[in-house]
Design a protein around this motif. Sequence first.
Motif, PDB file in Angstrom:
ATOM      1  N   SER A 162      64.107 104.057  46.556  1.00 28.53           N
ATOM      2  CA  SER A 162      64.329 103.412  45.257  1.00 28.53           C
ATOM      3  C   SER A 162      65.467 102.388  45.311  1.00 28.53           C
ATOM      4  CB  SER A 162      64.619 104.473  44.191  1.00 28.53           C
ATOM      5  OG  SER A 162      65.742 105.241  44.541  1.00 28.53           O
ATOM      6  N   HIS A 163      65.968 102.110  46.500  1.00 26.37           N
ATOM      7  CA  HIS A 163      67.020 101.095  46.697  1.00 26.37           C
ATOM      8  C   HIS A 163      66.636 100.258  47.921  1.00 26.37           C
ATOM      9  CE1 HIS A 163      69.058 104.230  44.358  1.00 26.37           C
ATOM     10  NE2 HIS A 163      69.862 103.282  43.915  1.00 26.37           N
ATOM     11  N   ARG A 164      65.638  99.415  47.752  1.00 29.00           N
ATOM     12  CA  ARG A 164      65.079  98.673  48.896  1.00 29.00           C
ATOM     13  C   ARG A 164      65.603  97.243  48.985  1.00 29.00           C
ATOM     14  NH1 ARG A 164      59.190 101.076  50.244  1.00 29.00           N
ATOM     15  NH2 ARG A 164      59.321 103.009  49.039  1.00 29.00           N
ATOM     16  N   THR A 165      66.651  96.926  48.273  1.00 29.57           N
ATOM     17  CA  THR A 165      67.150  95.548  48.261  1.00 29.57           C
ATOM     18  C   THR A 165      68.040  95.290  49.482  1.00 29.57           C
ATOM     19  OG1 THR A 165      68.950  96.280  46.830  1.00 29.57           O
ATOM     20  CG2 THR A 165      67.016  95.288  45.775  1.00 29.57           C
ATOM     21  N   PHE A 166      67.457  95.474  50.647  1.00 31.19           N
ATOM     22  CA  PHE A 166      68.162  95.157  51.888  1.00 31.19           C
ATOM     23  C   PHE A 166      67.246  94.285  52.744  1.00 31.19           C
ATOM     24  CE2 PHE A 166      66.213  99.404  52.360  1.00 31.19           C
ATOM     25  CZ  PHE A 166      65.399  99.219  53.464  1.00 31.19           C
ATOM     26  N   CYS A 167      67.832  93.697  53.767  1.00 28.90           N
ATOM     27  CA  CYS A 167      67.080  92.818  54.669  1.00 28.90           C
ATOM     28  C   CYS A 167      66.769  93.571  55.951  1.00 28.90           C
ATOM     29  CB  CYS A 167      67.881  91.564  54.984  1.00 28.90           C
ATOM     30  SG  CYS A 167      68.306  90.587  53.536  1.00 28.90           S
ATOM     31  N   GLY A 168      65.494  93.702  56.268  1.00 26.70           N
ATOM     32  CA  GLY A 168      65.127  94.393  57.499  1.00 26.70           C
ATOM     33  C   GLY A 168      64.343  95.661  57.237  1.00 26.70           C
ATOM     34  N   THR A 169      64.415  96.593  58.181  1.00 23.25           N
ATOM     35  CA  THR A 169      63.569  97.785  58.163  1.00 23.25           C
ATOM     36  C   THR A 169      64.366  99.013  58.570  1.00 23.25           C
ATOM     37  OG1 THR A 169      61.677  96.413  58.803  1.00 23.25           O
ATOM     38  CG2 THR A 169      61.439  98.795  59.097  1.00 23.25           C
ATOM     39  N   VAL A 170      64.068 100.127  57.929  1.00 20.08           N
ATOM     40  CA  VAL A 170      64.630 101.423  58.315  1.00 20.08           C
ATOM     41  C   VAL A 170      63.483 102.334  58.732  1.00 20.08           C
ATOM     42  CG1 VAL A 170      65.930 103.452  57.584  1.00 20.08           C
ATOM     43  CG2 VAL A 170      66.579 101.178  56.739  1.00 20.08           C
ATOM     44  N   HIS A 171      63.577 102.873  59.953  1.00 24.93           N
ATOM     45  CA  HIS A 171      62.617 103.863  60.438  1.00 24.93           C
ATOM     46  C   HIS A 171      63.286 105.239  60.393  1.00 24.93           C
ATOM     47  CE1 HIS A 171      59.830 100.774  61.650  1.00 24.93           C
ATOM     48  NE2 HIS A 171      60.708 100.221  62.478  1.00 24.93           N
ATOM     49  N   LEU A 172      62.714 106.151  59.638  1.00 21.41           N
ATOM     50  CA  LEU A 172      63.217 107.519  59.506  1.00 21.41           C
ATOM     51  C   LEU A 172      62.469 108.392  60.507  1.00 21.41           C
ATOM     52  CD1 LEU A 172      62.825 107.211  55.696  1.00 21.41           C
ATOM     53  CD2 LEU A 172      65.060 107.381  56.786  1.00 21.41           C
ATOM     54  N   ILE A 173      63.155 108.831  61.555  1.00 25.04           N
ATOM     55  CA  ILE A 173      62.525 109.506  62.687  1.00 25.04           C
ATOM     56  C   ILE A 173      62.788 111.007  62.591  1.00 25.04           C
ATOM     57  CG2 ILE A 173      62.436 109.672  65.216  1.00 25.04           C
ATOM     58  CD1 ILE A 173      63.613 106.761  65.232  1.00 25.04           C
ATOM     59  N   PHE A 174      61.733 111.775  62.323  1.00 27.24           N
ATOM     60  CA  PHE A 174      61.822 113.235  62.264  1.00 27.24           C
ATOM     61  C   PHE A 174      61.236 113.775  63.572  1.00 27.24           C
ATOM     62  CE2 PHE A 174      61.905 111.738  57.938  1.00 27.24           C
ATOM     63  CZ  PHE A 174      62.819 112.565  57.298  1.00 27.24           C
ATOM     64  N   GLN A 175      62.111 114.273  64.425  1.00 25.65           N
ATOM     65  CA  GLN A 175      61.754 114.584  65.814  1.00 25.65           C
ATOM     66  C   GLN A 175      61.469 116.071  66.020  1.00 25.65           C
ATOM     67  OE1 GLN A 175      64.746 113.797  69.048  1.00 25.65           O
ATOM     68  NE2 GLN A 175      63.978 115.816  69.643  1.00 25.65           N
ATOM     69  N   PRO A 176      60.449 116.401  66.796  1.00 20.56           N
ATOM     70  CA  PRO A 176      60.214 117.795  67.171  1.00 20.56           C
ATOM     71  C   PRO A 176      61.022 118.190  68.406  1.00 20.56           C
ATOM     72  CG  PRO A 176      58.483 116.431  68.088  1.00 20.56           C
ATOM     73  CD  PRO A 176      59.382 115.512  67.300  1.00 20.56           C
ATOM     74  N   ALA A 177      61.107 119.498  68.626  1.00 17.09           N
ATOM     75  CA  ALA A 177      61.443 120.081  69.935  1.00 17.09           C
ATOM     76  C   ALA A 177      62.739 119.595  70.548  1.00 17.09           C
ATOM     77  CB  ALA A 177      60.283 119.833  70.905  1.00 17.09           C
ATOM     78  N   GLU A 178      63.787 119.449  69.734  1.00 15.49           N
ATOM     79  CA  GLU A 178      65.078 119.081  70.327  1.00 15.49           C
ATOM     80  C   GLU A 178      65.627 120.209  71.182  1.00 15.49           C
ATOM     81  OE1 GLU A 178      69.019 118.827  71.321  1.00 15.49           O
ATOM     82  OE2 GLU A 178      68.418 120.256  69.779  1.00 15.49           O
ATOM     83  N   GLU A 179      65.440 121.458  70.746  1.00 19.37           N
ATOM     84  CA  GLU A 179      66.013 122.588  71.485  1.00 19.37           C
ATOM     85  C   GLU A 179      65.464 122.694  72.901  1.00 19.37           C
ATOM     86  OE1 GLU A 179      68.505 124.252  70.689  1.00 19.37           O
ATOM     87  OE2 GLU A 179      68.687 124.039  68.513  1.00 19.37           O
ATOM     88  N   THR A 180      64.282 122.155  73.134  1.00 13.30           N
ATOM     89  CA  THR A 180      63.721 122.161  74.490  1.00 13.30           C
ATOM     90  C   THR A 180      64.188 120.965  75.301  1.00 13.30           C
ATOM     91  OG1 THR A 180      61.748 120.853  73.949  1.00 13.30           O
ATOM     92  CG2 THR A 180      61.639 123.225  73.528  1.00 13.30           C
ATOM     93  N   LEU A 181      64.909 120.042  74.662  1.00 15.58           N
ATOM     94  CA  LEU A 181      65.343 118.778  75.278  1.00 15.58           C
ATOM     95  C   LEU A 181      64.145 117.951  75.739  1.00 15.58           C
ATOM     96  CD1 LEU A 181      68.461 119.985  77.318  1.00 15.58           C
ATOM     97  CD2 LEU A 181      68.406 118.922  75.053  1.00 15.58           C
ATOM     98  N   ARG A 182      63.011 118.081  75.028  1.00 18.94           N
ATOM     99  CA  ARG A 182      61.800 117.356  75.412  1.00 18.94           C
ATOM    100  C   ARG A 182      61.194 116.542  74.277  1.00 18.94           C
ATOM    101  NH1 ARG A 182      58.059 121.748  76.514  1.00 18.94           N
ATOM    102  NH2 ARG A 182      56.541 120.096  76.869  1.00 18.94           N
ATOM    103  N   GLY A 183      61.537 116.847  73.034  1.00 24.98           N
ATOM    104  CA  GLY A 183      60.888 116.183  71.911  1.00 24.98           C
ATOM    105  C   GLY A 183      61.177 114.694  71.844  1.00 24.98           C
ATOM    106  N   GLY A 184      62.430 114.299  72.078  1.00 27.09           N
ATOM    107  CA  GLY A 184      62.780 112.894  72.024  1.00 27.09           C
ATOM    108  C   GLY A 184      62.042 112.080  73.072  1.00 27.09           C
ATOM    109  N   SER A 185      62.013 112.587  74.299  1.00 26.16           N
ATOM    110  CA  SER A 185      61.326 111.855  75.369  1.00 26.16           C
ATOM    111  C   SER A 185      59.821 111.817  75.131  1.00 26.16           C
ATOM    112  CB  SER A 185      61.634 112.482  76.733  1.00 26.16           C
ATOM    113  OG  SER A 185      61.337 113.863  76.745  1.00 26.16           O
ATOM    114  N   GLU A 186      59.249 112.856  74.480  1.00 24.32           N
ATOM    115  CA  GLU A 186      57.824 112.833  74.163  1.00 24.32           C
ATOM    116  C   GLU A 186      57.513 111.770  73.109  1.00 24.32           C
ATOM    117  OE1 GLU A 186      55.088 114.319  75.477  1.00 24.32           O
ATOM    118  OE2 GLU A 186      56.515 114.882  77.042  1.00 24.32           O
TER     119      GLU A 186
END
Length: 384
Positions: A120-144
């Motif tokens: 509801s506050h989109r008056t900015f220039c550019g893009t925001v990507h909201l990244i919800f990542q799986p499997a951080e505890e395995t240290l594999r989700g980010g690389s996947e």
Amino acid sequence: MQKDAELNALGEQMRAWRRDIHQHPELGFQEHRTAGLVAKLLADWAIDVHTGIGGTGVVGTIRGTGGPGPSLGLRADMDALPMTEKGSVEHRSTHDNIFHGCGHDGHTAILLGVAKYLSSHRTFCGTVHLIFQPAEETLRGGSEMIRDGLFERFPCDEIYALHNNNALPAGKIGVRAGAILSACDLFRISIKGIGSHAAMPHKSIDPLIVGTTVVQSIQSIVSRNIDPLDTAVVSVCKFIAGTAINVIADTAVLEGTVRTLSAAAQALTLARLRDICEGTARMYGCEVRFEHLQSSPPTVNTVDETEYVRRAAERVLGAENVIVDVAPLMASEDFAFMLQQRPGSYFFLGHGGLTCHHPEFDFDDDTSPTGAAVFIEIVRQRLG
């Protein structure tokens, strides 16, 4: 500037989302309910939603109405731990041996709060990507997610993430350029000796003796090979051998972990582990096999992006509540893989309560507005 009043009003919603996720924890790559909740909420707020990235990952994209500009990635992790919750909170886990004992439920709720605010506050220039990542505890989700084309599909000029840290008082933010978390390497050492009757040890090559020699020799890596101004930890955490009280076993298995804050210390420690295994095998005339099971790099923040976090946090909280050059932790984090791909910064959110991975841990919901406010201020400063 004080935290936005509207964001403070979101605090109760973040608390509700967090406690719902806490009650329904899911292990790495099994975060189907959590990912579904995230995707539904993002869609409700008219955010472009993409699911199934790197398995169960979700990305929400918000394009500013101010025209072209940089692309920022904000990341949260969604998975829980394979451990039993022993606390007595009303929202305790409803699943046996699965528990949000690290705070990922809080990270997800914070990024949802950021998503709702920015929607509801989109008056900015550019893009925001909201990244919800799986499997951080395995240290594999980010690389996947990266392997699945994360940065090709959702280009990010900069990326940011946070983690609760009870070494800092609640209401404070910790920032650090360079390594803020350690690399993590997992290893297994398999020893093949010769078994014998316990009363005839001269006919054996005892794998317990070989194994204890290896364990003792490993202690010299940190004390005699690593630069005293660098940091390394080598821990042997499992030693498995034998089946009977009067039988010398023929095999043994050791497993452990290496934690280092620099790529140089990481490479040297692993090389010395291999050398020790090879030398011990020659000394005892048996097989000692080293296996490097898994590796992740140190979490290394870039200088400029860490400065952006500092400025944002100081604007939200005041300079007195921002700890610059905060002490690094020897814990590890697969956001490190993302930082190898893009400049960015990982910062600490002060947290009241027990440390992560304690069986009675519970995320401090009162800190959620602070974490969300810093993310939003980063967006404000970088995208206008």
